[in-house]
Motif scaffolding. Structure first.
Motif, PDB file in Angstrom:
ATOM      1  N   THR A 188       0.841  -1.215   0.000  1.00  9.31           N
ATOM      2  CA  THR A 188       0.000   0.000   0.000  1.00  9.31           C
ATOM      3  C   THR A 188       0.870   1.257   0.000  1.00  9.31           C
ATOM      4  O   THR A 188       0.594   2.226  -0.718  1.00  9.31           O
ATOM      5  N   LEU A 192       1.128   4.130  -2.790  1.00 14.62           N
ATOM      6  CA  LEU A 192       0.797   5.508  -2.403  1.00 14.62           C
ATOM      7  C   LEU A 192       1.847   6.490  -2.911  1.00 14.62           C
ATOM      8  O   LEU A 192       1.524   7.566  -3.400  1.00 14.62           O
ATOM      9  N   TYR A 312      -3.368  14.867  -3.300  1.00  8.67           N
ATOM     10  CA  TYR A 312      -4.705  14.350  -3.606  1.00  8.67           C
ATOM     11  C   TYR A 312      -4.991  13.049  -2.850  1.00  8.67           C
ATOM     12  O   TYR A 312      -6.086  12.823  -2.345  1.00  8.67           O
ATOM     13  N   HIS A 313      -3.962  12.176  -2.751  1.00  9.78           N
ATOM     14  CA  HIS A 313      -4.143  10.902  -2.041  1.00  9.78           C
ATOM     15  C   HIS A 313      -3.540  10.921  -0.639  1.00  9.78           C
ATOM     16  O   HIS A 313      -3.419   9.874   0.005  1.00  9.78           O
ATOM     17  N   GLU A 319       3.665  14.938  -3.509  1.00  5.96           N
ATOM     18  CA  GLU A 319       2.517  14.592  -4.363  1.00  5.96           C
ATOM     19  C   GLU A 319       1.736  15.864  -4.711  1.00  5.96           C
ATOM     20  O   GLU A 319       1.373  16.083  -5.875  1.00  5.96           O
ATOM     21  N   ASN A 381      -5.925   4.145   3.412  1.00  2.00           N
ATOM     22  CA  ASN A 381      -7.009   4.048   2.425  1.00  2.00           C
ATOM     23  C   ASN A 381      -8.067   5.131   2.635  1.00  2.00           C
ATOM     24  O   ASN A 381      -8.533   5.736   1.665  1.00  2.00           O
ATOM     25  N   ALA A 384      -6.657   8.374   1.466  1.00  6.63           N
ATOM     26  CA  ALA A 384      -6.368   8.433   0.019  1.00  6.63           C
ATOM     27  C   ALA A 384      -7.640   8.697  -0.780  1.00  6.63           C
ATOM     28  O   ALA A 384      -7.590   8.988  -1.970  1.00  6.63           O
ATOM     29  N   GLN A 385      -8.795   8.588  -0.100  1.00  6.42           N
ATOM     30  CA  GLN A 385     -10.059   8.714  -0.831  1.00  6.42           C
ATOM     31  C   GLN A 385     -10.786  10.014  -0.484  1.00  6.42           C
ATOM     32  O   GLN A 385     -10.244  10.877   0.169  1.00  6.42           O
ATOM     33  N   GLU A 386     -12.048  10.107  -0.939  1.00  7.01           N
ATOM     34  CA  GLU A 386     -12.799  11.356  -0.813  1.00  7.01           C
ATOM     35  C   GLU A 386     -12.908  11.847   0.638  1.00  7.01           C
ATOM     36  O   GLU A 386     -12.761  13.042   0.907  1.00  7.01           O
ATOM     37  N   ARG A 389      -9.850  13.621   1.509  1.00 11.26           N
ATOM     38  CA  ARG A 389      -9.751  14.944   0.858  1.00 11.26           C
ATOM     39  C   ARG A 389     -10.599  15.970   1.619  1.00 11.26           C
ATOM     40  O   ARG A 389     -10.190  17.097   1.836  1.00 11.26           O
TER      41      ARG A 389
END
Ligand SMILES: Cc1ncc(COP(=O)(O)O)c(C=O)c1O
Length: 496
Positions: A188, A192, A312-313, A319, A381, A384-386, A389
């Motif tokens: 992972t 990433l 973003y993630h 990044e 995880n 890294a997702q919405e 964010r």
């Protein structure tokens, strides 16, 4: 002379031969396992064939084998009384006390605040010490930046894994301490950061120390280090015993000057951080990497205070700036924004394999528990997702608002572009008093940052606002700070 040779030879044989008894100089075959071993020994089997040595009967074995008797012990005897601990010799004790007194005299002696952060009422903590017994204290300096230490996805992953696999890893990575959770975590992390491979450590302190130390030695490299680098990197660089060159904080010109003077035949490592945790400064990652590469160096970038928070993630500042591919080795922690404990590096497959194979800080210590690895995967995880964010956006709004409110109140907020909000004090004793007054009189906890974490004269309060710090809490904080600032006659100016 002859007898000396004989005695020495017998002594050597006695050290090696499992059958020869030191006490009687006779052959000891008083256990079943020794007897069966003797049959396979080329010397003993010949002696037995000639009748020089005979095997004991079954009864003799049972009677004589103290070894076998020991293995059938069914109860351990409790000691009658514990020996009292002995004091250190007076000269040792005096020197150690002197060291502590030095810390107390210059107000850099550290007292750990006992506060248990409350999972269900972030960002508060329970005080269990007088004068605040069992009272809620608001916490303004935790590095659990996004509250992931109590996120349901993370706690469920941890608890579920504990129920299935227990709490400990059970060994080092190479001896029983690698579970499929460790493998999944490293996959992972590699994904990433867009790297071939990753390696998990018990902390990022250990990751930085081990990687820089091992890599420096293996490459016989010169190491270039930013003046503001964390103690873990400095320790790793020093432990490598390779030539070290310290460049002024974020100063590209100085780095170039030093690289120019370096030995062109030697390999080089340039080590820096992306976000500096005490002053909140950010490094020019792309320019640093380009410059390092121009001189044939590779880059080691600590993103401890950026992973989970930027990009973003949530992979970090590199990044966010679209320059992650320029970093050769990235290090990060699982203990801050990800809310657990542990550290890691991500890089090429071969480089990671070298650290895995040669790094003593990886080889010789028990690995992180499977539950921690599973919790870290869940946390990475989520971030890294919405949902991650959204948390990052709320976090950003919170620390920007806090900074604004502190500045409006005329407090000396140090200028910086990151999520860290440092407020200058410049005096170790006043910083400590300020912290104590905030805690005891206003139930606000912010840790005073003193030497050696910052240079003497740069003492500060380091504020961290999470998505759970409300505007009303910020107003309460600013009012309390105003009172304390007046009481201690602290400087208001941002010019320091
Ligand atoms: C810049 C930096 N690097 C590394 C570390 C060590 O990370 P860990 O807490 O995972 O040992 C810290 C911890 O405070 C840090 O601030």
């Amino acid at each position: 002379m002859a007898s000396l040779v004989k005695t020495t030879a017998i002594a050597a044989a006695m050290r090696r031969c499992p059958f020869l008894s030191k006490e009687t100089l006779s052959f000891a075959l008083n256990s079943r396992s020794m007897s069966s071993l003797a049959k396979k020994c080329p010397v003993m089997s010949k002696l037995m064939a000639k009748g020089v040595v005979t095997l004991p009967t079954a009864n003799e074995v049972n009677e004589e084998s103290s070894h076998e008797k020991a293995t059938v012990l069914t109860k351990l005897e409790a000691p009658t009384q514990l020996e009292e601990a002995k004091p250190l010799p007076p000269n040792y004790d005096a020197l150690l006390k002197e060291k502590i007194d030095t810390k107390k005299q210059d107000s850099t002696y550290r007292t750990f605040r006992v506060l248990s952060r409350t999972a269900e009422k972030k960002p508060y903590a329970m005080a269990r010490t007088t004068p605040l017994d069992d009272e809620d204290v608001s916490v303004w300096c935790s590095n659990d930046y996004l509250g992931m230490s109590s996120h349901p996805a993370v706690t469920e992953a941890v608890i579920g894994t504990i129920n299935r696999h227990g709490v400990g890893a059970g060994g080092t990575r190479s001896i029983a301490g690698t579970s499929h959770y460790h493998v999944e975590l490293e996959d992972t992390l590699a994904k990433l950061h867009g790297k071939e491979s990753a390696l998990a450590f018990t902390s990022c302190y250990v990751a930085n120390d081990t990687t820089l130390q091992t890599l420096g030695k293996v490459l016989n490299a010169e190491i270039y280090s930013d003046q503001g680098n964390h103690a873990s990197m400095i320790t790793g660089i020093n432990n490598s015993r390779m030539p070290k060159f310290v460049f002024r904080h974020n100063d590209l010109d100085h780095l170039r000057e030093l690289l120019k003077k370096g030995d062109p035949t030697r390999m080089k490592i340039v080590a820096f951080e992306s976000v500096y945790s005490m002053t909140g400064t950010m490094s020019p990652i792309e320019e640093m990497c380009d410059l390092a590469h121009e001189y044939g160096a590779i880059t080691f970038v600590d993103e401890v205070h950026a992973v989970g928070l930027y990009g973003y993630h949530g992979a970090g500042l590199a990044e966010e700036e679209g320059v992650a591919h320029k970093i050769d080795i990235i290090s990060g922690t699982l203990g801050k924004a990800y809310g657990l404990v542990g550290g890691y590096i991500a890089s090429t497959g071969t480089l990671v394999d070298v650290i895995r194979s040669y790094g003593s800080g990886l080889i010789f210590t028990t690995s992180i528990p499977p539950s921690t690895a599973a919790g870290a995967v869940a946390s990475i995880n989520v971030l890294a997702q919405e949902e991650g964010r959204q948390l990052r956006l709320t976090h950003r709004a919170a620390y920007n608002l806090l900074r604004e409110k502190l500045l409006e109140a005329g407090l000396p907020v140090m200028e910086c572009p990151s999520h860290i909000v440092p407020v200058h004090i410049g005096d170790a004793l006043k910083a400590k008093l300020c912290m104590e007054m905030l805690l005891n009189e206003h139930k606000i906890y912010v840790q005073a940052i003193n030497y050696p974490t910052v240079p003497r004269g740069s003492e500060l309060l380091r504020f961290v606002a999470t998505p759970f710090h409300t505007p009303a809490m910020m107003d309460y904080l600013v009012t309390a700070l105003d009172v304390v600032w007046n009481a201690l006659n602290l400087p208001r100016s941002t010019q320091y």
